[in-house]
Design a protein around this motif. Structure first.
Motif, PDB file in Angstrom:
ATOM      1  N   VAL A 201       0.815  -1.237   0.076  1.00  0.00           N
ATOM      2  CA  VAL A 201       0.046  -0.015  -0.090  1.00  0.00           C
ATOM      3  C   VAL A 201       0.893   1.105  -0.016  1.00  0.00           C
ATOM      4  O   VAL A 201       2.218   1.139   0.430  1.00  0.00           O
TER       5      VAL A 201
ATOM      6  N   SER B 200      -1.456   7.387   1.297  1.00  0.00           N
ATOM      7  CA  SER B 200      -2.941   7.426   0.778  1.00  0.00           C
ATOM      8  C   SER B 200      -3.585   5.891   1.241  1.00  0.00           C
ATOM      9  O   SER B 200      -4.869   5.804   1.193  1.00  0.00           O
TER      10      SER B 200
ATOM     11  N   CYS C  40       0.155   1.308 -11.597  1.00  0.00           N
ATOM     12  CA  CYS C  40       1.077   2.141 -10.700  1.00  0.00           C
ATOM     13  C   CYS C  40       2.326   1.546 -11.136  1.00  0.00           C
ATOM     14  O   CYS C  40       3.242   1.964 -10.039  1.00  0.00           O
TER      15      CYS C  40
ATOM     16  N   GLU D 121      -3.692   3.496  -0.532  1.00  0.00           N
ATOM     17  CA  GLU D 121      -3.889   2.909  -1.970  1.00  0.00           C
ATOM     18  C   GLU D 121      -3.331   1.287  -1.905  1.00  0.00           C
ATOM     19  O   GLU D 121      -2.014   1.464  -1.916  1.00  0.00           O
ATOM     20  N   ARG D 122      -3.965   0.262  -2.319  1.00  0.00           N
ATOM     21  CA  ARG D 122      -3.215  -1.075  -2.598  1.00  0.00           C
ATOM     22  C   ARG D 122      -2.958  -0.789  -3.998  1.00  0.00           C
ATOM     23  O   ARG D 122      -3.630  -0.477  -4.851  1.00  0.00           O
TER      24      ARG D 122
END
Length: 178
Positions: A68, A72, A101, A74-75
């Motif tokens: 993560v 944030s 990503c 976020e994964r």
């Protein structure tokens, strides 16, 4: 020292709320050629996996961690340690970074963070990985993180257009004296 926190990322155990993203990644057929998946996984099967997952590498011979973003949460991917061999203190490693990503340094940060954890906390002697020769991004990443090529496997990975060779890389714990 927090072994599970990198510069940009943190590694954590799987949580029930990871089901949807795990379902998406596990069933993305474009990613299957980089791992061992040969069929879709049901949401139910993944739900049971998460519910029963112990994160006990000694019991399960596997450790799967969510990657993560620190800022944030976020994964952005998964890191797997599998084929754990307690007697020889080694394990295979796999890394998945969400295609949206990539090229942001997240994979390298996750791999470096996991190596620190594996060598300093789990006291592994070595990590190893098999990478298809056509997976140039992974080849570059593992080389940049100090993994050394130690083998060549012919026709090791089945791809949509035929078979590809794979290279075997290993990283020996640099801090071990025995």
């Amino acid at each position: 020292m927090n072994y599970l926190t990198g510069k940009q990322i943190a590694l954590r155990a799987l949580e029930p709320e990871d089901l949807d993203i795990l379902y998406r990644w596990e069933n993305d057929t474009t990613l299957w050629q980089h791992g061992c998946t040969v069929a879709p996984l049901s949401r139910y099967l993944l739900k049971c996996y998460i519910e029963n997952y112990t994160a006990d590498i000694a019991r399960d011979n596997q450790l799967r961690l969510m990657i993560v973003r620190r800022d944030s949460l976020e994964r952005v991917g998964l890191i797997d340690c599998f084929d754990y061999d307690a007697s020889n203190r080694r394990a295979a490693i796999g890394l998945l970074v969400d295609p949206a990503c990539t090229r942001q340094g997240l994979g390298r940060d996750a791999l470096e963070t996991f190596m620190e954890y594996a060598f300093r906390f789990l006291h592994l002697h070595q990590l190893y990985v098999h990478i298809a020769v056509c997976n140039t991004a992974s080849l570059g990443l593992f080389r940049a993180c100090g993994f050394r090529e130690c083998g060549h496997l012919a026709d090791w990975v089945r791809l949509p257009h035929g078979y590809a060779d794979a290279l075997v890389f290993q990283k020996i714990n640099p801090e071990e004296n025995d």
